[in-house]
Scaffold this active site. Structure first.
Site, PDB file in Angstrom:
ATOM      1  N   GLU A 261       0.782  -1.136   0.014  1.00 18.56           N
ATOM      2  CA  GLU A 261      -0.105  -0.066  -0.026  1.00 18.56           C
ATOM      3  C   GLU A 261       0.970   1.447   0.211  1.00 18.56           C
ATOM      4  O   GLU A 261       0.404   2.156  -0.500  1.00 18.56           O
ATOM      5  CB  GLU A 261      -0.963  -0.006   1.177  1.00 18.56           C
TER       6      GLU A 261
ATOM      7  N   LYS B 152     -17.846  -1.663   5.614  1.00 14.24           N
ATOM      8  CA  LYS B 152     -17.878  -2.362   4.589  1.00 14.24           C
ATOM      9  C   LYS B 152     -19.433  -2.474   4.395  1.00 14.24           C
ATOM     10  O   LYS B 152     -19.986  -2.638   3.174  1.00 14.24           O
ATOM     11  CB  LYS B 152     -17.618  -3.735   4.958  1.00 14.24           C
TER      12      LYS B 152
ATOM     13  N   MET C 297      23.498   9.893   3.178  1.00  9.33           N
ATOM     14  CA  MET C 297      23.233  11.215   3.871  1.00  9.33           C
ATOM     15  C   MET C 297      23.501  11.180   5.323  1.00  9.33           C
ATOM     16  O   MET C 297      24.116  12.026   5.849  1.00  9.33           O
ATOM     17  CB  MET C 297      21.664  11.789   3.713  1.00  9.33           C
TER      18      MET C 297
ATOM     19  N   PHE D  22     -11.710  -7.487  13.999  1.00  5.36           N
ATOM     20  CA  PHE D  22     -10.449  -8.099  13.073  1.00  5.36           C
ATOM     21  C   PHE D  22     -10.341  -6.891  11.988  1.00  5.36           C
ATOM     22  O   PHE D  22     -11.143  -6.393  11.264  1.00  5.36           O
ATOM     23  CB  PHE D  22     -10.856  -9.483  12.317  1.00  5.36           C
ATOM     24  N   GLN D  23      -9.042  -6.663  11.827  1.00  8.36           N
ATOM     25  CA  GLN D  23      -8.610  -5.545  10.768  1.00  8.36           C
ATOM     26  C   GLN D  23      -9.279  -4.333  10.932  1.00  8.36           C
ATOM     27  O   GLN D  23      -9.264  -3.521  10.015  1.00  8.36           O
ATOM     28  CB  GLN D  23      -8.538  -6.116   9.542  1.00  8.36           C
TER      29      GLN D  23
HETATM   30  C1  LIG Z   1      11.759   6.388   5.536  1.00  7.88           C
HETATM   31  C2  LIG Z   1      12.840   7.150   6.107  1.00  7.88           C
HETATM   32  N1  LIG Z   1      13.532   6.509   6.993  1.00  7.88           N
HETATM   33  C3  LIG Z   1      14.860   7.037   7.694  1.00  7.88           C
HETATM   34  C4  LIG Z   1      15.240   8.350   6.877  1.00  7.88           C
HETATM   35  C5  LIG Z   1      16.420   9.234   7.273  1.00  7.88           C
HETATM   36  N2  LIG Z   1      17.294   9.295   6.377  1.00  7.88           N
HETATM   37  C6  LIG Z   1      17.384  10.590   5.411  1.00  7.88           C
HETATM   38  S1  LIG Z   1      18.375  10.224   4.041  1.00  7.88           S
HETATM   39  C7  LIG Z   1      18.940   8.800   4.576  1.00  7.88           C
HETATM   40  C8  LIG Z   1      19.955   8.158   3.871  1.00  7.88           C
HETATM   41  C9  LIG Z   1      19.431   7.474   2.645  1.00  7.88           C
HETATM   42  O1  LIG Z   1      20.423   6.527   1.853  1.00  7.88           O
HETATM   43  P1  LIG Z   1      20.085   6.233   0.519  1.00  7.88           P
HETATM   44  O2  LIG Z   1      18.749   5.722   0.340  1.00  7.88           O
HETATM   45  O3  LIG Z   1      21.134   4.999   0.571  1.00  7.88           O
HETATM   46  O4  LIG Z   1      20.760   7.246  -0.138  1.00  7.88           O
HETATM   47  P2  LIG Z   1      22.012   7.958  -0.262  1.00  7.88           P
HETATM   48  O5  LIG Z   1      22.127   9.083   0.630  1.00  7.88           O
HETATM   49  O6  LIG Z   1      23.109   7.015   0.252  1.00  7.88           O
HETATM   50  O7  LIG Z   1      22.074   8.392  -1.694  1.00  7.88           O
HETATM   51  C10 LIG Z   1      18.201   8.263   5.710  1.00  7.88           C
HETATM   52  C11 LIG Z   1      18.405   6.850   6.307  1.00  7.88           C
HETATM   53  C12 LIG Z   1      14.144   8.944   5.953  1.00  7.88           C
HETATM   54  N3  LIG Z   1      14.366  10.241   5.388  1.00  7.88           N
HETATM   55  N4  LIG Z   1      13.105   8.201   5.542  1.00  7.88           N
END
Ligand SMILES: Cc1ncc(C[n+]2csc(CCOP(=O)(O)OP(=O)(O)O)c2C)c(N)n1
Lengths: 604, 237
Positions: free
Chosen positions: A87, A199, A514, A149-150
């Protein structure tokens, strides 16, 4: 497109041939002209009739017990349905569909886990003001509140992340409720709406066909700004010596990009955008300073810091844009154009609030400014900043492949109307920095919520939208991080099943990069939980899904791989093994002054 | 893509890669002026985003405001309003809800302690909620009142009754150990009364929070047309 509705039913050859009455004359934007829906016999049919009448063409979703009556009614509908693997995929696909097409996206989920799986994507759409309608199944009304349920309190869970949500009260009214919710999502400032469908409500019989869909009274505000306020703003603009336009995502949503271009060019005012505003103004225009904010260009941030008149349109002054409020455009009189009065002076005080539709107000402003501001010297200064602080990166031979190079290679190989989607992380920043965007609705990313995993399902939604719009030749590229890709890559199965022509470029640095960058800058290099050396081989994974899989490690492999993937008619994944230590620069440290961006790590 | 690409990335030390053309004149990041070497403007904004006039201090003080909202009496409306207030961290003192003279409408009265921009935001954010018909601040001379129930020790019943009379209170329950009193009135009066009762030892207290109506002909929520008994409140929107 659909795996059910598009094909005639074997046992009922006419089934798909004859969509519900009235479905074909949709869509119509003007509620007065919207045709009433055709005859219905259940609440679910009324839901579908309302959607058809409102102009919905494609829904993304996953089946389930509580939503089954609605799916059953979709069986013989003109609305295509794309079954997603999760989803979360459905909601991001619907969101991106809306961003690309300009029509509200539509997603469906069953009660409980189906509905909660939508939550991230609804919150994402809410933060980015994306028009979208989510329909969720719910346990029958008599069980609601009994921990059936659900059962989940979907209304309670999604209340703070929707523009408005509705609990459908009965079969006779549910069609009107759905029509209203659809129109509300795009009225005024767009945003996600949700209708929770018990539903029994969708199963019960009714012969009440929904009326023409319209947003609730008072939610479609006056598009024109107050004329006196426009005059006052026009005088401020004429007198400015260092005027600067700041175009936000609202410019794109209001289809105001043309008006924005006319305004800036007529009066020779340099333009920067927010990240969601990318595409509102062509980045190859002389007046463009590209986008501002945490990882925006140095020249955009210098201009923001030194402007004396900031003409901000359709932006909410997010902190990723402003940095510390005390140092944001500190000398500027602020003209703020927004359809949502609550955005005025929320974060940055507006000296000239202009409440109205971005396109109309920009037209009003263009007419009201009589004389271009005397900004020759300012334009020169902006041009100098462009020279002084260009976006650059180093490409020595002995270093691993630079991710920025990959982005540039794709940009060069594709047309201006190419749609780019991304996950969240460093790759998202490089995809926005090193690609030259010139058209609105070509940059599809998760801004306000910053949702990793957005890229893959968004590419599915974007591709379907482009195809629906009769633009199958447009390329759709998803730049993803290895971490982001892994979060929603199951939607690759959908791209394969639907034969969607998408190129997924994974900028694989074996880090959640990042985070690694911040750990290096602010946590003394302690790489706690950011080291992703256990990544699968994405090219092989792509093949397992039935897609084309390629792997690239060196510079000279980039161009051939890009070409092969773009030529391939269907989903292709390129696993680019890029320099794991590369950082995103420039960078304004969180809450810092925009003018004090770092261009090298040791400046952080 | 290798070799002849026409872009202009800078070659760095030892960077003889064909991908990095030598004719790049763009300064490398390390050659760009550092953060402190750039010009910076003098001006500042305060935390409300308002430009600070060096002469006038532009910080805003918090003040008390009574906000009245006319809302559709649909399920969840209170949850929407209270959720909004808590989510945005507004400093709320009290919240009361009750029906109006129009069936299907309710009035929400909220007392908040906020700066002017904060009060402005509360009004604007509330106005965005779909069930909110009209919202505005009730002017300073509004008629306000609060209901308080108060349980005190019954050691000296005569004295409790005397104080109760003084503040036009009513005794709702009197037992051998406790006396429960009802008080109504504006804030100052309630505060005074509570001070006076403190001598007996207050055991429990329940307060409803302030509710308010604008004085005289002034509408309480903007645009509201006050009605008399039997003549329903209307609203032009
Ligand atoms: C759902 C989610 N979980 C955690 C984060 C925190 N977060 C921001 S950037 C990042 C790193 C992303 O890594 P990647 O997709 O490998 O991309 P890169 O930075 O290596 O290009 C994280 C963990 C987020 N933004 N979203």
């Amino acid at each position: 497109m659909s795996d059910t509705a598009a094909h005639p039913r074997e046992d009922d050859p006419e089934g798909a041939e004859e969509p519900a009455e009235g479905a074909d004359d949709a869509p119509a934007a003007d509620p007065d002209e919207t045709p009433a829906a055709g005859a219905v016999s259940t609440g679910a049919e009324s839901v579908v009739a309302a959607l058809e009448a409102a102009g919905a063409e494609t829904a993304f979703g996953v089946q389930g017990g509580a939503i089954m009556p609605v799916y059953d009614a979709l069986y013989s509908s003109s609305i295509d349905h794309v079954t997603m693997a999760h989803e979360q995929g459905a909601v991001h696909a619907a969101d991106a569909y809306g961003v690309v097409s300009g029509e509200p996206g539509l997603c469906l989920a069953t009660s409980g886990p189906g509905a909660t799986n939508l939550v991230t994507g609804i919150a994402d759409a809410d933060m980015d003001s994306d028009a979208m309608l989510a329909l969720t199944g719910q346990v029958p009304t008599e069980f609601v509140g009994n921990d059936a349920f659900q059962e989940t309190d979907t209304i309670g869970v999604t209340r703070p992340i929707t523009k408005h949500n509705y609990f459908a009260g009965g079969a006779d009214t549910v069609g009107d409720t759905v029509g209203e919710a659809f129109e509300l999502s795009r009225a005024g400032r767009p945003g996600p709406t949700l209708v929770d469908l018990p539903k029994d409500v969708t199963q019960d019989e009714t012969d009440e066909t929904p009326g023409p869909a319209a947003p609730p009274a008072g939610t479609d505000p006056d598009p024109n700004a107050d004329a006196d306020a426009v005059e006052a703003a026009a005088r401020a603009i004429e007198e400015a010596e260092r005027p600067l336009c700041l175009f936000g995502g609202g410019v794109i949503k209001a289809e105001a990009s043309d008006a924005a271009r006319t305004f800036a060019r007529t009066y020779g005012i340099p333009v920067t955008t927010t990240m969601p505003g990318i595409g509102s103004f062509p980045e190859d225009d002389e007046l463009s300073l590209s986008w501002a904010g945490m990882h925006g260009t140095g020249y955009a941030n210098m201009a923001i810091t030194h402007t004396d008149c900031l003409i901000a349109v359709g932006t909410r002054f997010d902190d990723r844009l402003t940095g510390g409020i005390d140092t944001f455009a500190p000398e500027a009189e602020v003209v703020h154009v927004d359809i949502d009065p609550a955005e005025i002076s929320k974060n940055v005080y507006a000296d000239h609030p202009l409440i109205g539709d971005a396109e109309r107000v920009l037209d009003q402003l263009t007419a009201a400014v009589r004389e271009a501001p005397d900004a020759e010297a300012w334009r020169e200064r902006c041009a100098e900043w462009k020279e002084t602080y260009p976006l650059t990166y180093a490409t020595p031979e002995d270093e691993p492949l630079k991710p920025q190079f990959v982005v540039e290679a794709f940009d060069e190989a594709t047309d201006d109307d190419t749609i780019v989607t991304t996950g969240v992380g460093q790759h998202q920043m490089w995809a926005s920095q090193f690609w030259t965007y010139t058209e609105p609705r070509t940059w599809v990313s998760s801004h306000g919520l910053g949702t990793m995993g957005y890229g893959v399902p968004a590419a599915v939604g974007a591709r379907v939208a482009a195809d629906n719009m009769g633009e199958p030749d447009r390329d759709v590229i998803c730049f993803d991080g290895d971490g982001s890709f892994l979060m929603t890559m199951q939607e690759l199965s959908v791209a394969v099943r639907e034969d969607l022509d998408i190129t997924f470029a994974v900028l694989n640095n074996e880090y959640i990069g990042m985070v690694r960058q911040w750990q290096d800058a602010f946590y003394e290099g302690r790489h706690m939980a950011s080291d992703y050396t256990w990544m699968p081989e994405f090219d092989k994974l792509a093949e397992a899904f039935g897609a084309l899989g390629l792997r690239v490690d060196d510079y000279d492999e980039v161009a051939p791989a890009v070409e092969e993937a773009l030529d391939y008619d269907g989903p292709a994944v390129i696993d680019f093994h890029v320099d794991p230590e590369e950082n995103v620069l420039p960078m304004v440290p969180s809450g810092g002054a925009n003018g004090k961006f770092a261009t090298a790590e040791d400046q952080l | 893509m290798s070799g002849d690409s026409s872009d202009s990335r800078p070659a760095t030390d030892g960077g003889s890669a064909a991908d990095a053309p030598d004719d790049d004149s763009r300064p490398a990041p390390s050659e760009q002026p550092g953060p402190e070497e750039r010009p910076h403007p003098e001006g500042r904004r305060n935390l409300e985003g308002i430009r600070i006039d060096p002469v006038v201090e532009a910080e805003h003080e918090s003040r008390r405001a009574v906000i009245s909202a006319l809302v559709e009496d649909e399920p969840g409306v209170l949850a929407r309003v209270s959720g909004l207030v808590s989510r945005r961290q507004f400093n709320i003192e009290s919240l009361t809800v009750g029906p109006t003279t129009v069936e299907g409408h309710s009035r929400i009265t909220m007392v908040v302690e906020e700066t002017d921009p904060g009060i402005d935001q509360i009004e604007k954010q509330m106005a965005k909620l779909k069930p909110v018909i009209s919202v505005g601040e009730v002017s300073g001379d509004a008629v306000t009142a609060e209901l308080v129930l108060l349980k005190v020790e019954a050691d000296d019943p005569a004295a409790v009754h005397a104080v109760c009379d003084m503040y036009d209170g009513r005794t709702l329950d009197a037992g051998p150990r406790t006396i429960t009193v009802q008080l109504t009135g504006d804030e100052a009066r309630i505060d005074d009364a509570l001070d006076a009762f403190r001598q007996f030892g207050i055991i429990e207290i329940a307060r409803t929070g302030q509710t308010a109506l604008a004085r005289g002909d002034t509408p309480t929520a903007p645009g509201e047309k006050p009605g008399t008994a039997g003549e329903p409140t209307t609203h032009d929107s």
